[in-house]
Design a protein around this motif. Structure first.
Motif, PDB file in Angstrom:
ATOM      1  N   LYS A 165       0.626  -1.303  -0.054  1.00 56.85           N
ATOM      2  CA  LYS A 165       0.051   0.194   0.076  1.00 56.85           C
ATOM      3  C   LYS A 165       0.908   1.095   0.039  1.00 56.85           C
ATOM      4  O   LYS A 165       0.698   2.346  -0.476  1.00 56.85           O
ATOM      5  CB  LYS A 165      -1.034   0.014   1.064  1.00 56.85           C
ATOM      6  CG  LYS A 165      -2.055   0.763   1.157  1.00 56.85           C
ATOM      7  CD  LYS A 165      -3.023   0.685   2.237  1.00 56.85           C
ATOM      8  CE  LYS A 165      -3.960   1.760   2.391  1.00 56.85           C
ATOM      9  NZ  LYS A 165      -4.947   1.465   3.560  1.00 56.85           N
ATOM     10  N   MET A 168       1.786   1.781  -3.541  1.00 54.07           N
ATOM     11  CA  MET A 168       0.545   2.326  -4.420  1.00 54.07           C
ATOM     12  C   MET A 168       0.403   3.721  -4.087  1.00 54.07           C
ATOM     13  O   MET A 168      -0.033   4.524  -5.138  1.00 54.07           O
ATOM     14  CB  MET A 168      -0.416   1.484  -3.809  1.00 54.07           C
ATOM     15  CG  MET A 168      -1.801   1.812  -4.668  1.00 54.07           C
ATOM     16  SD  MET A 168      -3.231   0.609  -4.155  1.00 54.07           S
ATOM     17  CE  MET A 168      -3.550   2.024  -2.624  1.00 54.07           C
ATOM     18  N   PHE A 169       0.388   4.243  -2.959  1.00 53.61           N
ATOM     19  CA  PHE A 169       0.022   5.427  -2.503  1.00 53.61           C
ATOM     20  C   PHE A 169       1.292   6.643  -3.088  1.00 53.61           C
ATOM     21  O   PHE A 169       1.001   7.455  -3.611  1.00 53.61           O
ATOM     22  CB  PHE A 169      -0.170   5.787  -1.052  1.00 53.61           C
ATOM     23  CG  PHE A 169      -1.478   5.935  -0.749  1.00 53.61           C
ATOM     24  CD1 PHE A 169      -2.410   4.920  -0.606  1.00 53.61           C
ATOM     25  CD2 PHE A 169      -1.805   7.079  -0.068  1.00 53.61           C
ATOM     26  CE1 PHE A 169      -3.574   4.900  -0.255  1.00 53.61           C
ATOM     27  CE2 PHE A 169      -3.003   7.139   0.208  1.00 53.61           C
ATOM     28  CZ  PHE A 169      -4.079   5.950   0.212  1.00 53.61           C
ATOM     29  N   GLN A 171       2.804   6.155  -5.590  1.00 53.23           N
ATOM     30  CA  GLN A 171       2.681   6.115  -7.014  1.00 53.23           C
ATOM     31  C   GLN A 171       1.479   7.220  -7.364  1.00 53.23           C
ATOM     32  O   GLN A 171       1.260   8.155  -7.881  1.00 53.23           O
ATOM     33  CB  GLN A 171       2.366   4.893  -7.598  1.00 53.23           C
ATOM     34  CG  GLN A 171       3.755   4.090  -7.957  1.00 53.23           C
ATOM     35  CD  GLN A 171       3.471   2.630  -8.357  1.00 53.23           C
ATOM     36  OE1 GLN A 171       2.527   1.986  -8.087  1.00 53.23           O
ATOM     37  NE2 GLN A 171       4.221   2.557  -9.631  1.00 53.23           N
ATOM     38  N   ASP A 172       0.285   6.497  -6.664  1.00 52.05           N
ATOM     39  CA  ASP A 172      -1.071   7.245  -6.890  1.00 52.05           C
ATOM     40  C   ASP A 172      -0.912   8.892  -6.462  1.00 52.05           C
ATOM     41  O   ASP A 172      -1.626   9.788  -7.085  1.00 52.05           O
ATOM     42  CB  ASP A 172      -2.052   6.677  -6.441  1.00 52.05           C
ATOM     43  CG  ASP A 172      -2.398   5.251  -6.849  1.00 52.05           C
ATOM     44  OD1 ASP A 172      -1.583   5.093  -8.056  1.00 52.05           O
ATOM     45  OD2 ASP A 172      -2.895   4.407  -6.619  1.00 52.05           O
ATOM     46  N   MET A 173      -0.357   9.016  -5.277  1.00 53.23           N
ATOM     47  CA  MET A 173      -0.617  10.487  -4.591  1.00 53.23           C
ATOM     48  C   MET A 173       0.690  11.293  -4.953  1.00 53.23           C
ATOM     49  O   MET A 173       1.000  12.639  -4.777  1.00 53.23           O
ATOM     50  CB  MET A 173      -0.552  10.240  -3.083  1.00 53.23           C
ATOM     51  CG  MET A 173      -1.824   9.559  -2.360  1.00 53.23           C
ATOM     52  SD  MET A 173      -3.186  10.381  -3.144  1.00 53.23           S
ATOM     53  CE  MET A 173      -3.158  12.038  -2.470  1.00 53.23           C
ATOM     54  N   LYS A 174       1.672  10.751  -5.802  1.00 55.45           N
ATOM     55  CA  LYS A 174       2.716  11.232  -6.245  1.00 55.45           C
ATOM     56  C   LYS A 174       3.532  11.876  -5.115  1.00 55.45           C
ATOM     57  O   LYS A 174       4.048  13.277  -5.207  1.00 55.45           O
ATOM     58  CB  LYS A 174       2.574  12.589  -7.378  1.00 55.45           C
ATOM     59  CG  LYS A 174       1.512  11.748  -8.546  1.00 55.45           C
ATOM     60  CD  LYS A 174       1.508  12.647  -9.677  1.00 55.45           C
ATOM     61  CE  LYS A 174       0.944  12.081 -10.723  1.00 55.45           C
ATOM     62  NZ  LYS A 174      -0.037  11.123 -10.809  1.00 55.45           N
TER      63      LYS A 174
END
Ligand code: ADP
Ligand code: K
Ligand code: ZN
Length: 432
Positions: A165, A168-169, A171-174
Motif C-alpha cells: 500500500k 501504491m500510494f 505512485q497514486d498520490m505522487k
C-alpha cells in the motif's frame, strides 16, 4: 532550501550570544522547576548565577538515562500536567520507557526544527510527504508529520507497514518525499523491485531517514533502489524527537538546530569535554523547551562535531553520522564491536544484500560470534566454489575491520526478516 536563514546562517557571535542568553534562562528554569535537578546542582555547589559564559556549562551536573528512569514517569517534567498537551515515550528496550511531555510551545519548537529538516531535504509547500515512520508513542511518525505540516506540504500519515500500500500510494498520490527508518526504506525499495517498478518512474525525490544508525553503504543502496536523495535526520525522545539535526546536500554530517539544542562531546569514561573532531559521547542541553527540559543529557550516542564552513551556506555546527551507541556496542572476546562496522563491510560486497543478523553467545566459557548474510539475487548458494571464495574475502574484510573473526553463514536472498521500523540485527544470548 533553507527554512530559517536568520538562524541557520547566523554568524558565530550572534549564535553564541543567543545560546548564552537561552542557557542562562534554561538553567534558572530547571533549577526553579525541577527539584531533582536543583538538588543535583546544590550537591555540586553550583547556582544558576554561576553560568556566565557558554563554557560554564561544564560546571553543571549531567542528566543520565538512569536519572530519567529514577523519576519515571513524569518526575523531571517542569510544567504541571495541565500545560502538557502531548506525551511521547521511547521504546525502552530495557525496563520502563522514557516518557517525554510537550507543552504547546514545545510542539512549536519541534515543528520549526523538523521544518528546517524538511527544507534541507528540498521539500516545500508543493511537496507531498509520505510518513512511514510508526505513529504512536514513538516520536518518528508525529515528528515527521509536524515538520511536513509546518512547511505546508501535503502529509500522508501512512505509519509503518503494509509495504504494498505504501508503494501504491507513493505512485497514486505522487509523493515527493518518504520519511521512515532507513531499514524500512530498504524494505520498500525491495518491494519496488519485486513489483518490477523502475525507480526512475517514481515521483519520489527525497528520503528523510533516521531513528537508527545506518552506513553510507546503506544510504547508497536506498538511493539506488528508490531513485532518490537520502537525508539523515537525527533525534531522540528525551530531547524532542527527530529534527535535532539534519544532513544537507553536502552529505558531510548533520546540522544541529543549535539555537534549541546545545551539543557537547565528552569522553564517556572521564566525562571531560572533547575538542571538535574527536569521537565521544554526545550530550545535549535543550534551550527553550518547557515541558521536559534537559541539561547536559548524556545520549550515549557516539559521534564528533564539525565547525568548518559548510558548502550549503548554513553556519550551524554539524555532528557526524552516529558511529554507534554505547548501548549497541558488543564486547566479544574482549574486543569492541559495533553492528555498523559489520554493515559497512557487507555494503562493500556486491554479492550480498545489506541485510544481516549477528548472534553472540557463550559456549565453554568462550564468546561465540556468528553472522548471517544474504546472497544478492540470482547468486547460487549451492555453488560451493563461489561461496568458499566469497567466504574467504568476507572473512578477511571482517577481520580487518573488527580485529576478530566470526563464523559466517550464507542465506538465500529474502531469508532474513525485513524491518518496518527500527531493525533488530543483534541477538545476544549472553545476557539472557
Ligand atoms: P530508543 O531507540 O532509545 O528507544 P528513540 O526512539 O528516542 O529511543 O531513539 C533515539 C535514538 O535513536 C538515538 O539516541 C540514536 O541512538 C538513534 N538515532 C536516531 N536518529 C538516528 C540517526 N539519524 N542515525 C543514527 N542513530 C539515530
Ligand atoms: K493537558
Ligand atoms: Zn550543510
Amino acid at each position: 532550501m533553507i527554512w530559517n536563514k536568520e538562524i541557520e546562517c547566523a554568524d558565530r557571535e550572534t549564535m553564541r550570544a543567543l545560546q548564552l542568553k537561552k542557557l542562562k534562562e534554561t538553567v534558572k528554569y530547571e533549577y526553579d522547576n525541577v527539584p531533582y535537578y536543583r538538588k543535583k546542582m546544590d550537591d555540586a555547589g553550583v547556582k544558576p548565577e554561576d553560568i556566565e559564559s557558554l563554557d560554564d556549562i561544564r560546571k553543571l551536573p549531567f542528566i543520565t538515562k538512569e536519572d530519567i528512569a529514577a523519576n519515571y514517569p513524569t518526575g523531571l517534567f517542569a510544567k504541571p500536567m495541565e500545560e502538557i498537551v502531548r506525551i511521547h515515550a521511547s521504546s525502552g528496550t530495557t525496563g520502563k520507557p522514557k516518557v517525554a511531555g510537550y507543552t504547546r510551545k514545545d510542539l512549536e519548537i519541534w515543528g520549526e526544527c523538523v521544518a528546517r529538516a524538511m527544507a534541507s531535504a528540498g521539500q516545500d509547500s508543493k511537496s507531498v510527504v509520505q510518513v512511514a515512520y510508526g505513529y504512536g508513542l514513538f516520536t518518528g511518525g508525529l515528528g515527521a508529520h509536524i515538520g511536513a505540516e509546518t512547511i505546508g506540504a501535503t502529509v500522508i500519515p501512512m505509519s509503518s507497514g503494509n509495504t504494498k500500500k505504501q508503494i501504491m500510494f507513493m505512485q497514486d498520490m505522487k509523493s515527493t518525499a518518504l520519511a521512515c527508518t532507513p531499514s524500512y526504506a530498504l524494505t520498500i525499495a525491495e518491494g519496488v523491485a519485486k513489483e518490477g517498478i523502475d525507480p526512475a518512474d517514481l515521483p519520489l525525490k527525497a528520503g528523510i531517514f533516521g531513528a537508527e544508525p545506518w552506513t553510507q553503504g546503506m544510504k547508497e543502496s536506498i538511493e539506488k533502489g528508490l531513485g532518490i536523495k537520502a537525508y539523515d535526520i537525527y533525534g531522540l525522545t528525551e530531547i524532542v524527537g527527530p529534527g535535532v539535526s539534519i544532513s544537507c546536500d553536502e552529505n558531510e554530517g548533520m546540522h544541529v538546530q543549535e539555537d534549541y539544542f546545545y551539543p557537547e562531546i565528552i569522553d564517556p569514561e572521564t566525562l571531560e569535554p572533547l575538542p571538535d573532531g574527536e569521537i565521544g559521547e554526545l550530550v545535549f542541553t535543550t534551550l527553550g523547551k518547557e515541558g521536559f527540559p534537559m541539561v547536559r543529557y548524556r545520549t550515549r550516542d557516539l559521534c564528533y562535531l564539525m565547525r568548518e564552513k559548510c558548502g550549503c551556506g548554513r553556519t550551524t555546527v554539524r555532528m557526524s553520522k552516529i558511529l554507534g551507541r554505547t548501548d549497541d556496542m558488543l564486547i566479544i572476546r574482549g574486543v569492541n564491536v559495533f553492528p555498523s562496522q559489520i554493515e559497512e563491510v557487507i555494503s562493500k560486497f556486491e554479492e550480498l544484500t545489506i541485510n544481516y543478523m549477528i548472534y553472540v553467545g557463550r559456549e565453554n566459557n568462550k564468546d561465540t560470534f556468528d553472522l548471517e548474510v544474504e546472497l544478492a539475487s540470482g547468486l547460487a548458494i549451492d555453488n560451493i566454489k563461489f561461496i568458499e571464495e566469497l567466504r574467504g574475502r568476507l572473512d578477511h574484510s571482517l577481520r580487518d575491520m573488527l580485529g576478530i573473526g566470526c563464523k559466517v553463514k550464507f542465506l538465500n536472498e529474502g531469508t532474513l526478516p525485513r524491518s518496518e521500523g527500527k531493525a533488530v540485527r543483534v541477538k545476544d544470548s549472553r545476557n539472557l
